[in-house]
Design an enzyme around this catalytic site. Structure first.
Site, PDB file in Angstrom:
ATOM      1  N   ILE A  41      -6.293   6.937   9.851  1.00 15.69           N
ATOM      2  CA  ILE A  41      -5.951   8.143   9.081  1.00 15.69           C
ATOM      3  C   ILE A  41      -7.168   8.625   8.282  1.00 15.69           C
ATOM      4  O   ILE A  41      -7.450   9.827   8.200  1.00 15.69           O
ATOM      5  CB  ILE A  41      -4.722   7.890   8.177  1.00 15.69           C
ATOM      6  CG1 ILE A  41      -3.545   7.434   9.055  1.00 15.69           C
ATOM      7  CG2 ILE A  41      -4.341   9.153   7.408  1.00 15.69           C
ATOM      8  CD1 ILE A  41      -2.314   6.993   8.305  1.00 15.69           C
ATOM      9  N   ASN A 118      -5.851  -7.725  -0.929  1.00 20.56           N
ATOM     10  CA  ASN A 118      -6.614  -6.554  -0.470  1.00 20.56           C
ATOM     11  C   ASN A 118      -6.047  -5.242  -1.016  1.00 20.56           C
ATOM     12  O   ASN A 118      -6.768  -4.417  -1.565  1.00 20.56           O
ATOM     13  CB  ASN A 118      -6.623  -6.527   1.062  1.00 20.56           C
ATOM     14  CG  ASN A 118      -7.562  -5.451   1.594  1.00 20.56           C
ATOM     15  OD1 ASN A 118      -8.677  -5.311   1.117  1.00 20.56           O
ATOM     16  ND2 ASN A 118      -7.098  -4.678   2.554  1.00 20.56           N
ATOM     17  N   TYR A 167       4.085  -5.660   2.004  1.00 21.93           N
ATOM     18  CA  TYR A 167       3.251  -4.470   2.227  1.00 21.93           C
ATOM     19  C   TYR A 167       3.711  -3.332   1.305  1.00 21.93           C
ATOM     20  O   TYR A 167       2.920  -2.771   0.540  1.00 21.93           O
ATOM     21  CB  TYR A 167       3.338  -4.044   3.712  1.00 21.93           C
ATOM     22  CG  TYR A 167       2.767  -2.674   3.970  1.00 21.93           C
ATOM     23  CD1 TYR A 167       1.423  -2.401   3.706  1.00 21.93           C
ATOM     24  CD2 TYR A 167       3.573  -1.639   4.476  1.00 21.93           C
ATOM     25  CE1 TYR A 167       0.895  -1.131   3.932  1.00 21.93           C
ATOM     26  CE2 TYR A 167       3.055  -0.374   4.703  1.00 21.93           C
ATOM     27  CZ  TYR A 167       1.713  -0.133   4.434  1.00 21.93           C
ATOM     28  OH  TYR A 167       1.202   1.124   4.649  1.00 21.93           O
ATOM     29  N   LYS A 171       1.828  -1.623  -2.181  1.00 22.76           N
ATOM     30  CA  LYS A 171       1.570  -0.179  -2.341  1.00 22.76           C
ATOM     31  C   LYS A 171       2.290   0.352  -3.587  1.00 22.76           C
ATOM     32  O   LYS A 171       1.757   1.185  -4.309  1.00 22.76           O
ATOM     33  CB  LYS A 171       2.057   0.576  -1.096  1.00 22.76           C
ATOM     34  CG  LYS A 171       1.212   0.316   0.147  1.00 22.76           C
ATOM     35  CD  LYS A 171      -0.087   1.100   0.078  1.00 22.76           C
ATOM     36  CE  LYS A 171      -0.924   0.909   1.329  1.00 22.76           C
ATOM     37  NZ  LYS A 171      -2.088   1.795   1.381  1.00 22.76           N
ATOM     38  N   ASN A 196       5.856   8.202   9.826  1.00 19.33           N
ATOM     39  CA  ASN A 196       5.167   7.571  10.965  1.00 19.33           C
ATOM     40  C   ASN A 196       3.968   8.385  11.441  1.00 19.33           C
ATOM     41  O   ASN A 196       4.115   9.296  12.272  1.00 19.33           O
ATOM     42  CB  ASN A 196       6.161   7.324  12.102  1.00 19.33           C
ATOM     43  CG  ASN A 196       7.077   6.171  11.784  1.00 19.33           C
ATOM     44  OD1 ASN A 196       7.820   6.210  10.797  1.00 19.33           O
ATOM     45  ND2 ASN A 196       7.003   5.117  12.575  1.00 19.33           N
ATOM     46  N   ARG A 247      12.818   7.541  13.743  1.00 22.07           N
ATOM     47  CA  ARG A 247      11.703   7.643  12.790  1.00 22.07           C
ATOM     48  C   ARG A 247      11.215   9.089  12.726  1.00 22.07           C
ATOM     49  O   ARG A 247      11.414   9.870  13.649  1.00 22.07           O
ATOM     50  CB  ARG A 247      10.520   6.765  13.236  1.00 22.07           C
ATOM     51  CG  ARG A 247      10.797   5.278  13.198  1.00 22.07           C
ATOM     52  CD  ARG A 247      10.856   4.751  11.766  1.00 22.07           C
ATOM     53  NE  ARG A 247      11.142   3.327  11.734  1.00 22.07           N
ATOM     54  CZ  ARG A 247      12.370   2.804  11.783  1.00 22.07           C
ATOM     55  NH1 ARG A 247      13.440   3.587  11.867  1.00 22.07           N
ATOM     56  NH2 ARG A 247      12.539   1.493  11.749  1.00 22.07           N
ATOM     57  N   GLY A 309      13.534  -6.473  10.036  1.00 24.46           N
ATOM     58  CA  GLY A 309      13.059  -5.556   8.995  1.00 24.46           C
ATOM     59  C   GLY A 309      13.060  -4.088   9.387  1.00 24.46           C
ATOM     60  O   GLY A 309      12.664  -3.247   8.582  1.00 24.46           O
ATOM     61  N   ASP A 310      13.459  -3.744  10.624  1.00 22.73           N
ATOM     62  CA  ASP A 310      13.480  -2.336  11.033  1.00 22.73           C
ATOM     63  C   ASP A 310      14.767  -1.647  10.588  1.00 22.73           C
ATOM     64  O   ASP A 310      15.850  -1.954  11.118  1.00 22.73           O
ATOM     65  CB  ASP A 310      13.402  -2.229  12.569  1.00 22.73           C
ATOM     66  CG  ASP A 310      11.980  -2.144  13.086  1.00 22.73           C
ATOM     67  OD1 ASP A 310      11.069  -1.843  12.292  1.00 22.73           O
ATOM     68  OD2 ASP A 310      11.794  -2.351  14.296  1.00 22.73           O
TER      69      ASP A 310
END
Ligand code: UDP
Length: 354
Positions: A41, A118, A167, A171, A196, A247, A309-310
């Protein structure tokens, strides 16, 4: 010296209000440090900035980035935690876009240390280096994963942020830091929560490179090219019309253009947290049939168990970004698939002739 240069920029921006369809006025020279600009991105955002007349410096540690995606830009190789190196570069720019992060949900569950270190700890080093400089405009790559499994679809920004994996949590923690730094220190930011991200630049020169590839569209192309056995369809027993997950696929250049507008908004505008999506959803099966139609090739595939997890359905309500930035996603699922197909053919040709 820096102070003077800064006020001149502000003066010029006031004198030459930006027309979004045109280039920046010649007199305005704005420069942006794009952290993680050699990634998927980030590289598209760097190109979008360049097209609008911005000076761009790309900063990337190349852990998952690629020099080929930074072709045509000044590339400085370094970590987000290297505040000494960053301090020198921050003297040369007016704003920062931060894309550098680890972004595999599954890996974040098994290796959370890597993600918090990170995405959060190194990210905070960067943020402090920014605070110690004259830069006060910051664009952040966030994610719809900050919402977790929301009950109301489409998802608006007021939805409670309850991430369900490290994750999303990393964020969200960074978003909290941005909110506090804005209140306390006047650091202005736009945090973009992506749905997405997909597709590739229309030129076919840059696009998605992940290793391993876990995303649906490039994984389907890998199956077509024989680079993976078959495409696994992760579950067809979801409560959706065809049983597969839905999605909100948004073209990477629609995202990139929103980043430029977000930066322009910060010339005088307040900080904001904005969803970036199309507001429309497509199922896994719909995406696969679009791929087969556009490529003229069958995707080798089979139905597999659900991926942990979806959620069944994630679709953005992008109204806030549309209003604030006078932006909307203009590219369709067909545009996403055709640009990604062009990119994947170019990559396949290059790797198979090497
Ligand atoms: N998906 C799939 N097979 C794959 C990769 C993804 O069926 O090889 C599905 C996945 O379960 C999800 C959708 O495609 O419903 C999009 O997944 P992707 O990993 O591209 O993005 P995510 O929504 O996880 O950010």
């Amino acid at each position: 010296m820096c102070e003077l240069a800064f006020s001149r920029t502000e003066f010029l921006l006031k004198s030459f209000p930006l027309d979004r369809k045109r280039q920046l006025p010649k007199e305005v020279e704005l420069s942006v440090l794009v952290i993680g600009g050699a990634g998927y991105i980030g590289s598209h955002a760097a190109h979008a900035l360049k097209r609008k007349g911005y000076e761009v410096i790309i900063y990337d540690n190349l852990s998952t980035g690629h020099t080929s995606l930074a072709d045509g830009f000044e590339l400085v190789v370094g970590d987000t935690s290297d505040t000494v190196k960053l301090a020198t570069l921050l003297r040369r720019v007016d704003s920062v876009m931060h894309f550098a992060a680890h972004a595999y949900v599954g890996e974040s569950v098994s290796h959370p240390r890597k993600y918090f270190h990170n995405n959060l700890v190194a990210g905070l080093s960067l943020l402090d280096a920014v605070l110690d400089s004259k830069v006060r405009k910051f664009i952040f790559s966030s994610t719809c994963a900050v919402y977790g499994n929301p009950v109301t679809i489409p998802i608006a920004e007021e939805t409670p942020r309850l991430p369900v994996n490290p994750y999303g949590a990393s964020k969200l923690a960074f978003e909290h830091a941005l909110e506090a730094y804005d209140r306390a220190y006047g650091l202005r930011f736009v945090s973009f929560r992506y749905f997405n991200a997909s597709g590739a630049d229309e030129t076919g020169q840059i696009g998605e490179i992940h290793n391993p590839e876990t995303h649906l569209i490039p994984a389907a192309f890998e199956a077509i090219h024989g680079e993976r056995g078959v495409l696994e369809i992760y579950g067809d027993d979801y409560p959706t019309p065809d049983g597969t997950c839905i999605r909100d696929y948004i073209h990477v250049n629609d995202l990139a253009e929103a980043h430029v507008l977000g930066l322009e908004h910060l010339h005088g505008g307040k900080s904001a947290e904005l969803n970036l999506g199309t507001g429309k959803g497509n199922s896994v099966r719909e995406v696969i049939s679009t791929i087969e139609r556009i490529s003229g090739r069958e995707v080798p595939k089979r139905v597999s168990p659900r991926r942990p997890g979806d959620p069944a359905k994630l679709v953005a309500d992008p109204t806030r970004a549309e209003k604030l930035l006078s932006w909307n996603a203009t590219r369709s699922l067909e545009d996403i698939v055709s640009t990604a197909w062009k990119w994947s053919q170019n990559r396949h040709r290059t790797t198979s002739t090497n």
